[in-house]
Design an enzyme around this catalytic site. Structure first.
Site, PDB file in Angstrom:
ATOM      1  N   LYS A  49      50.428  27.979  58.121  1.00 42.74           N
ATOM      2  CA  LYS A  49      49.571  29.105  57.742  1.00 42.74           C
ATOM      3  C   LYS A  49      48.622  29.499  58.885  1.00 42.74           C
ATOM      4  CE  LYS A  49      49.779  28.167  52.755  1.00 42.74           C
ATOM      5  NZ  LYS A  49      48.985  28.000  51.501  1.00 42.74           N
TER       6      LYS A  49
ATOM      7  N   TYR B 179      54.039  36.129  47.727  1.00 45.18           N
ATOM      8  CA  TYR B 179      53.289  35.400  46.696  1.00 45.18           C
ATOM      9  C   TYR B 179      53.274  36.136  45.355  1.00 45.18           C
ATOM     10  CZ  TYR B 179      51.533  31.685  49.775  1.00 45.18           C
ATOM     11  OH  TYR B 179      51.417  30.585  50.589  1.00 45.18           O
TER      12      TYR B 179
ATOM     13  N   ASN C 232      44.822  25.839  53.515  1.00 40.97           N
ATOM     14  CA  ASN C 232      45.333  24.471  53.432  1.00 40.97           C
ATOM     15  C   ASN C 232      46.516  24.212  54.372  1.00 40.97           C
ATOM     16  OD1 ASN C 232      47.198  25.970  52.066  1.00 40.97           O
ATOM     17  ND2 ASN C 232      46.972  24.935  50.097  1.00 40.97           N
TER      18      ASN C 232
ATOM     19  N   HIS D  17      52.618  25.621  53.739  1.00 36.15           N
ATOM     20  CA  HIS D  17      53.278  26.012  52.480  1.00 36.15           C
ATOM     21  C   HIS D  17      54.601  25.289  52.359  1.00 36.15           C
ATOM     22  CE1 HIS D  17      55.102  28.485  49.315  1.00 36.15           C
ATOM     23  NE2 HIS D  17      56.197  28.389  50.047  1.00 36.15           N
TER      24      HIS D  17
ATOM     25  N   GLU E  66      62.627  32.016  48.514  1.00 32.26           N
ATOM     26  CA  GLU E  66      61.708  32.081  49.664  1.00 32.26           C
ATOM     27  C   GLU E  66      62.456  32.115  50.996  1.00 32.26           C
ATOM     28  OE1 GLU E  66      57.800  29.930  47.635  1.00 32.26           O
ATOM     29  OE2 GLU E  66      58.902  28.860  49.195  1.00 32.26           O
TER      30      GLU E  66
HETATM   31  N1  UDP Z   1      45.411  28.880  46.313  1.00 29.21           N
HETATM   32  C1  UDP Z   1      44.099  29.329  46.313  1.00 29.21           C
HETATM   33  N2  UDP Z   1      43.296  28.968  45.254  1.00 29.21           N
HETATM   34  C2  UDP Z   1      43.751  28.207  44.209  1.00 29.21           C
HETATM   35  C3  UDP Z   1      45.087  27.787  44.226  1.00 29.21           C
HETATM   36  C4  UDP Z   1      45.892  28.129  45.287  1.00 29.21           C
HETATM   37  O1  UDP Z   1      43.655  30.018  47.217  1.00 29.21           O
HETATM   38  O2  UDP Z   1      42.975  27.911  43.294  1.00 29.21           O
HETATM   39  C5  UDP Z   1      46.280  29.258  47.452  1.00 29.21           C
HETATM   40  C6  UDP Z   1      46.627  28.095  48.380  1.00 29.21           C
HETATM   41  O3  UDP Z   1      46.709  28.586  49.713  1.00 29.21           O
HETATM   42  C7  UDP Z   1      47.978  27.658  47.853  1.00 29.21           C
HETATM   43  C8  UDP Z   1      48.610  28.999  47.474  1.00 29.21           C
HETATM   44  O4  UDP Z   1      47.514  29.753  46.942  1.00 29.21           O
HETATM   45  O5  UDP Z   1      48.704  26.940  48.827  1.00 29.21           O
HETATM   46  C9  UDP Z   1      49.714  28.937  46.444  1.00 29.21           C
HETATM   47  O6  UDP Z   1      49.237  28.248  45.298  1.00 29.21           O
HETATM   48  P1  UDP Z   1      50.142  27.159  44.573  1.00 29.21           P
HETATM   49  O7  UDP Z   1      49.483  26.837  43.285  1.00 29.21           O
HETATM   50  O8  UDP Z   1      51.561  27.632  44.541  1.00 29.21           O
HETATM   51  O9  UDP Z   1      49.990  25.867  45.529  1.00 29.21           O
HETATM   52  P2  UDP Z   1      51.035  25.182  46.542  1.00 29.21           P
HETATM   53  O10 UDP Z   1      52.405  25.305  45.928  1.00 29.21           O
HETATM   54  O11 UDP Z   1      50.924  25.912  47.860  1.00 29.21           O
HETATM   55  O12 UDP Z   1      50.568  23.758  46.657  1.00 29.21           O
HETATM   56 MG    MG Z   2      53.400  26.968  45.217  1.00 29.01          MG
END
Ligand code: UDP
Ligand code: MG
Length: 135
Positions: A10, A50, A113, A116, A127
């Site tokens: 990212k 997304y 974070n 991805h 994806e």
């Molecule tokens: N994210 C965020 N706030 C939240 C949860 C997720 O900004 O409360 C962002 C974060 O960058 C995350 C992405 O949205 O990686 C996608 O969320 P997901 O729940 O799919 O998490 P992941 O699969 O990436 O662990």
């Molecule tokens: Mg996810």
């Protein structure tokens, strides 16, 4: 079973010059990198990627962030690639991620974070197709 997953470095991690370290970790974990490109998504492309989160409160901010700078997308291949890559990344929130995981080491917030990874075979296929559409 050898499977494929989509990984993204990212914009926060690219800006912190962590690209090399993350790719090294990917290779050390036994993944074969079978696709790799650096992209700078526009807002619409980030929203499309997304789309599954379109009704979440974090959608606007997340897609602003993901279109704020370059990313590196990769197709990773390995035994159990999907779950293994998610293990290497750690929990979504870096504060909750296990020591030694990429998000624990390199993430700075639940949004920023560092990485991805796809969460299921269906998502992985969708994806990968999003960035590596067959001609
Ligand atoms: N994210 C965020 N706030 C939240 C949860 C997720 O900004 O409360 C962002 C974060 O960058 C995350 C992405 O949205 O990686 C996608 O969320 P997901 O729940 O799919 O998490 P992941 O699969 O990436 O662990
Ligand atoms: Mg996810």
């Amino acid at each position: 079973m050898v499977e494929k997953t989509l990984a993204i470095i990212k914009p926060d991690a690219i800006k912190k010059k962590l690209t090399g370290k993350i790719i090294q970790r990917i290779e050390d974990e036994g993944f074969k990198i079978s696709g790799l490109k650096m992209l700078h998504l526009n807002k619409e492309e980030a929203k499309g990627f997304y789309i599954i989160h379109k009704d979440k409160q974090f959608y606007e901010s997340l897609t602003d962030f993901m279109s704020s700078g370059e990313i590196v997308t990769m197709v990773l291949e390995r035994e159990d690639a999907i779950s293994h890559w998610r293990q290497v990344m750690g929990a979504t929130d870096p504060a909750l991620a296990e020591p030694g995981t990429l998000r624990q080491m390199f993430g700075s917030s639940i949004e920023r974070n560092a990485a991805h990874g796809s969460d299921s075979p269906t998502t992985a296929e969708w994806e990968i197709n999003y960035f590596y559409k067959k001609e």
